[in-house]
Design a protein around this motif. Structure first.
Motif, short mmCIF file in Angstrom:
data_model
loop_
_atom_site.label_atom_id
_atom_site.label_comp_id
_atom_site.label_asym_id
_atom_site.label_seq_id
_atom_site.Cartn_x
_atom_site.Cartn_y
_atom_site.Cartn_z
N LYS A 34 0.87 -1.24 0.09
CA LYS A 34 -0.12 0.12 0.17
C LYS A 34 1.16 1.11 0.08
N ALA A 35 1.89 1.07 0.75
CA ALA A 35 2.79 2.51 0.78
C ALA A 35 3.62 2.79 -0.59
N LEU A 36 3.99 1.74 -1.21
CA LEU A 36 4.44 1.86 -2.59
C LEU A 36 3.56 2.36 -3.58
N GLN A 37 2.41 1.98 -3.53
CA GLN A 37 1.19 2.37 -4.25
C GLN A 37 0.96 3.94 -4.01
N GLN A 38 0.79 4.31 -2.80
CA GLN A 38 0.45 5.60 -2.31
C GLN A 38 1.59 6.66 -2.76
N ASN A 39 2.69 6.09 -2.39
CA ASN A 39 4.01 7.04 -2.62
C ASN A 39 4.53 7.00 -4.07
N TYR A 40 4.20 6.14 -4.80
CA TYR A 40 4.70 6.27 -6.01
C TYR A 40 3.63 5.84 -7.16
N PRO A 41 2.62 6.74 -7.41
CA PRO A 41 1.39 6.80 -8.09
C PRO A 41 1.79 6.35 -9.36
N GLY A 42 3.06 7.06 -9.89
CA GLY A 42 3.45 6.72 -11.29
C GLY A 42 3.87 5.64 -11.66
N VAL A 43 4.22 4.46 -10.83
CA VAL A 43 4.84 3.20 -10.98
C VAL A 43 3.61 2.17 -10.85
N LYS A 44 3.40 1.35 -11.72
CA LYS A 44 2.53 0.33 -11.58
C LYS A 44 3.27 -0.82 -10.91
N ILE A 45 2.22 -0.97 -9.67
CA ILE A 45 2.67 -2.19 -8.75
C ILE A 45 1.87 -3.59 -9.34
N ILE A 46 2.92 -4.47 -9.39
CA ILE A 46 2.01 -5.56 -10.05
C ILE A 46 2.62 -6.80 -9.10
N VAL A 47 1.62 -7.50 -8.38
CA VAL A 47 2.01 -8.68 -7.58
C VAL A 47 1.66 -10.17 -8.07
N LEU A 48 2.69 -10.83 -8.25
CA LEU A 48 2.60 -12.23 -8.70
C LEU A 48 2.58 -13.30 -7.45
N ALA A 49 1.56 -14.08 -7.10
CA ALA A 49 1.44 -14.55 -5.77
C ALA A 49 1.48 -16.17 -6.40
N TRP A 61 -6.37 -5.24 -5.87
CA TRP A 61 -6.58 -5.07 -4.49
C TRP A 61 -5.98 -3.70 -4.03
N ASN A 62 -6.89 -2.83 -3.53
CA ASN A 62 -6.18 -1.44 -3.09
C ASN A 62 -5.75 -0.89 -4.23
N ASN A 63 -6.04 -0.98 -5.47
CA ASN A 63 -5.44 -0.20 -6.72
C ASN A 63 -4.20 -0.79 -7.15
N VAL A 64 -3.95 -2.05 -6.52
CA VAL A 64 -2.69 -2.90 -7.03
C VAL A 64 -3.21 -4.07 -7.85
N ASN A 65 -2.48 -4.39 -8.99
CA ASN A 65 -2.93 -5.51 -9.93
C ASN A 65 -2.02 -6.69 -9.19
N VAL A 66 -2.77 -7.85 -9.10
CA VAL A 66 -2.53 -8.84 -8.51
C VAL A 66 -2.95 -10.26 -9.43
N ILE A 67 -2.01 -11.09 -9.70
CA ILE A 67 -2.27 -12.20 -10.48
C ILE A 67 -1.59 -13.17 -9.60
N ALA A 68 -2.73 -14.22 -9.31
CA ALA A 68 -2.53 -15.14 -8.41
C ALA A 68 -2.46 -16.62 -9.31
N PHE A 69 -1.81 -17.37 -9.09
CA PHE A 69 -1.53 -18.83 -9.72
C PHE A 69 -2.11 -20.01 -9.21
N GLY A 70 -2.53 -19.85 -7.91
CA GLY A 70 -3.19 -20.89 -7.44
C GLY A 70 -2.15 -22.06 -6.87
N GLY A 71 -1.01 -21.92 -6.80
CA GLY A 71 -0.21 -23.15 -6.44
C GLY A 71 -0.66 -24.09 -5.45
N LYS A 72 -1.24 -23.44 -4.24
CA LYS A 72 -1.72 -24.22 -3.24
C LYS A 72 -0.83 -25.13 -2.47
#
Length: 353
Positions: A34-49, A61-72
């Protein structure tokens, strides 16, 4: 690539919250992202889970793009399939964005894929050592052979632990700081003597917590303590509480939403942290800002932190807790050793911002 192509930072992690209500899933990571997204709005934060959420999906998620791969956490063949899908997604993202770099959380499969892809495409890659990945026996370490300038330790303790086990010294130390806006600003009565927060697993040694409360009850018959968390040791701890006759003194609250945990911390005088090993122990920072004293076995930073008391053994722990509870002149004060905004800035500086 077009000159107006947006910059992106890609974070690779074993797990990430499945939705915005999933407040207890790797809470420090949530606050950091969240801090990355709020402090650096010009950078796209992308999370790969990689593993969690357990279902493969794309979501925001809170303006952050998340891609989940469901490894489980499934077997070897399925894990290889997840790696292949992550690699293919990285290739696609690298064409869609100006990727400033990859940040892998823990030295594990995330670092393995992140490091290989970064080398393949000539991108920056750092691995954040967050705790047990610094212990001896991490099979990914020899496979990666990462140099110290690409390793970020969450604490001075982790720098030493990793160096002791692998003869490589991390060149960067970045703790995850707090988001102080999550804490209540109103004055809250300190009506809980001792709190414990964490998973009820062997590493956390909550049997020591129960024993401490039992011993302290001899001096403070009305002592009030709680433990927030769930896990495989719940039944044993419940039995210990009954055996020691602590039903009126110690309550196991189970897993609670994060905001409720913070409120309980603000009502507490002491956070008793009995864990045998800890990269940093984010709950300790939370407790300090909540106005509680911290007593723990593990010292995360070389420099002492105000109101954080390091003890050598159980006898020392008992003496320290007694001293704090008996100090009638002690007044609660919020201690902020690290702010998450500073964490975000320190991290982005490594990636050139």
């Amino acid at each position: 690539m077009a000159t107006n192509t947006p910059q992106a930072l890609i974070i690779l992690t074993p797990g990430f919250p499945a939705n915005e209500a999933d407040s207890t899933c790797i809470t420090p990571l949530q606050i950091f992202v969240k801090a990355l997204q709020q402090n650096y709005p010009g950078v796209k934060i992308i999370v790969l889970a990689f593993q969690y959420p357990f279902v493969a999906k794309k979501y925001v998620w809170n303006n952050v793009n998340v891609i989940a791969f469901g490894g489980k956490g499934r077997g070897k063949l399925f894990r290889l399939m997840v790696w292949f899908r992550v690699w293919q997604r990285l290739k696609k993202l690298n064409t869609q964005y100006k990727v400033m770099g990859l940040l892998s959380l823990w030295l594990n499969e995330c670092a393995f894929i992140g490091n290989k892809f970064a080398r393949f495409k000539g991108l920056k890659h750092y691995c954040w050592l967050l705790g047990q990945d610094a212990k001896a026996g991490n099979g990914y370490v020899p496979r990666l052979n990462m140099k110290g300038d690409k390793l970020i330790a969450i604490s001075d303790f982790i720098v030493k632990e990793y160096h002791r086990n692998y003869n490589v010294k991390s060149q960067h130390v970045i703790p995850i700081g707090l988001d102080t806006s999550l804490f209540s600003k109103s004055e809250i009565k300190k009506d809980i003597d001792i709190i414990g927060v964490g998973s009820l697993i062997p590493l956390k040694q909550y049997q020591i917590f129960v024993e401490m409360v039992s011993l302290l009850k001899m001096y403070y018959p009305d002592i009030k303590a709680i433990i927030c968390g769930d896990g495989p040791k719940m039944a044993r701890l419940t039995a210990m509480i009954k055996s020691f006759g602590l039903e009126k003194n110690l309550i196991l609250k189970g897993e609670l939403p994060y905001p409720e945990i913070l409120k309980l911390m603000q009502r507490s005088k002491i956070l008793l942290h009995t864990s045998a090993y800890e990269g940093f122990g984010y709950v300790n920072l939370e407790a300090l800002y909540a106005g509680a004293s911290v007593v723990s076995f593990v010292k995360p930073m070389d420099k002492p932190i105000l109101n954080w008391h390091i003890v050598d053994n159980e006898q020392h722990m008992l003496r320290k807790v007694k001293a704090i509870l008996s100090d009638t002149k002690h007044s609660p004060r919020a201690i902020l050793p690290y702010n998450v905004t500073d964490t975000a800035k320190a991290m982005m500086k490594l990636f050139g911002l």
